[in-house]
Design a protein around this motif. Structure first.
Motif, PDB file in Angstrom:
ATOM      1  N   LYS A   1       0.834  -1.205   0.000  1.00  0.00           N
ATOM      2  CA  LYS A   1       0.000   0.000   0.000  1.00  0.00           C
ATOM      3  C   LYS A   1       0.868   1.254   0.000  1.00  0.00           C
ATOM      4  CE  LYS A   1      -3.916   0.260   2.019  1.00  0.00           C
ATOM      5  NZ  LYS A   1      -5.157   0.215   2.766  1.00  0.00           N
TER       6      LYS A   1
ATOM      7  N   ASP B   1      -5.563  -0.949  -3.907  1.00  0.00           N
ATOM      8  CA  ASP B   1      -6.197  -1.959  -3.055  1.00  0.00           C
ATOM      9  C   ASP B   1      -6.840  -3.080  -3.867  1.00  0.00           C
ATOM     10  OD1 ASP B   1      -5.424  -0.616  -0.806  1.00  0.00           O
ATOM     11  OD2 ASP B   1      -7.420   0.126  -0.292  1.00  0.00           O
TER      12      ASP B   1
ATOM     13  N   GLN C   1      -6.057  -6.740  -2.564  1.00  0.00           N
ATOM     14  CA  GLN C   1      -7.147  -7.433  -1.887  1.00  0.00           C
ATOM     15  C   GLN C   1      -7.178  -8.945  -2.103  1.00  0.00           C
ATOM     16  OE1 GLN C   1     -10.368  -8.409  -3.599  1.00  0.00           O
ATOM     17  NE2 GLN C   1     -10.761  -9.496  -1.702  1.00  0.00           N
TER      18      GLN C   1
ATOM     19  N   SER D   1      -5.003 -10.584   0.387  1.00  0.00           N
ATOM     20  CA  SER D   1      -5.162 -10.183   1.785  1.00  0.00           C
ATOM     21  C   SER D   1      -5.886 -11.222   2.630  1.00  0.00           C
ATOM     22  CB  SER D   1      -5.921  -8.858   1.862  1.00  0.00           C
ATOM     23  OG  SER D   1      -7.281  -9.044   1.520  1.00  0.00           O
TER      24      SER D   1
ATOM     25  N   HIS E   1      -9.096 -11.334   2.646  1.00  0.00           N
ATOM     26  CA  HIS E   1     -10.385 -10.710   2.935  1.00  0.00           C
ATOM     27  C   HIS E   1     -11.194 -10.608   1.656  1.00  0.00           C
ATOM     28  CE1 HIS E   1      -9.243  -9.563   6.995  1.00  0.00           C
ATOM     29  NE2 HIS E   1      -8.075  -9.189   6.508  1.00  0.00           N
TER      30      HIS E   1
ATOM     31  N   SER F   1     -13.437  -8.223   1.074  1.00  0.00           N
ATOM     32  CA  SER F   1     -13.725  -6.833   0.744  1.00  0.00           C
ATOM     33  C   SER F   1     -12.467  -5.980   0.816  1.00  0.00           C
ATOM     34  CB  SER F   1     -14.758  -6.282   1.738  1.00  0.00           C
ATOM     35  OG  SER F   1     -14.856  -4.885   1.643  1.00  0.00           O
ATOM     36  N   ARG F   2     -12.340  -5.060  -0.127  1.00  0.00           N
ATOM     37  CA  ARG F   2     -11.223  -4.104  -0.075  1.00  0.00           C
ATOM     38  C   ARG F   2     -11.353  -3.192   1.131  1.00  0.00           C
ATOM     39  NH1 ARG F   2     -11.516  -1.540  -5.756  1.00  0.00           N
ATOM     40  NH2 ARG F   2     -12.725  -3.286  -6.449  1.00  0.00           N
TER      41      ARG F   2
ATOM     42  N   SER G   1     -12.030  -3.928   4.064  1.00  0.00           N
ATOM     43  CA  SER G   1     -11.415  -4.517   5.244  1.00  0.00           C
ATOM     44  C   SER G   1      -9.907  -4.248   5.310  1.00  0.00           C
ATOM     45  CB  SER G   1     -11.689  -6.012   5.323  1.00  0.00           C
ATOM     46  OG  SER G   1     -11.207  -6.656   4.173  1.00  0.00           O
ATOM     47  N   LEU G   2      -9.306  -3.813   4.209  1.00  0.00           N
ATOM     48  CA  LEU G   2      -7.884  -3.460   4.239  1.00  0.00           C
ATOM     49  C   LEU G   2      -7.641  -2.210   5.069  1.00  0.00           C
ATOM     50  CD1 LEU G   2      -6.845  -4.064   0.512  1.00  0.00           C
ATOM     51  CD2 LEU G   2      -6.335  -5.503   2.485  1.00  0.00           C
TER      52      LEU G   2
END
Length: 58
Positions: free
Chosen positions: A15, A21, A25, A28, A30, A32-33, A35-36
């Motif tokens: 990042k 993102d 993502q 990650s 996760h 959803s982006r 949640s980053l």
């Protein structure tokens, strides 16, 4: 160092390099982006401390 902290460090580094993102993502863990955004910054100093603790005799 836990795999989770290593992943935080790497994603934070990406990042900071300006990687979007949307590209980060999928790696990650996760769905959803969004949640980053909850990831706290993990610094190289944090990683060094964690490595020192892991290497210390117990």
């Amino acid at each position: 160092m836990s795999p989770h902290k290593l992943r935080h460090f790497l994603l934070t580094w990406l990042k900071k390099q300006g990687i979007d993102d949307a590209l980060i993502q999928p790696y990650s863990g996760h769905e959803s982006r969004k949640s980053l955004e909850v990831y706290p910054p993990v610094t190289l100093t944090d990683i060094k401390k964690e490595a020192a603790l892991a290497a210390a005799p117990h």
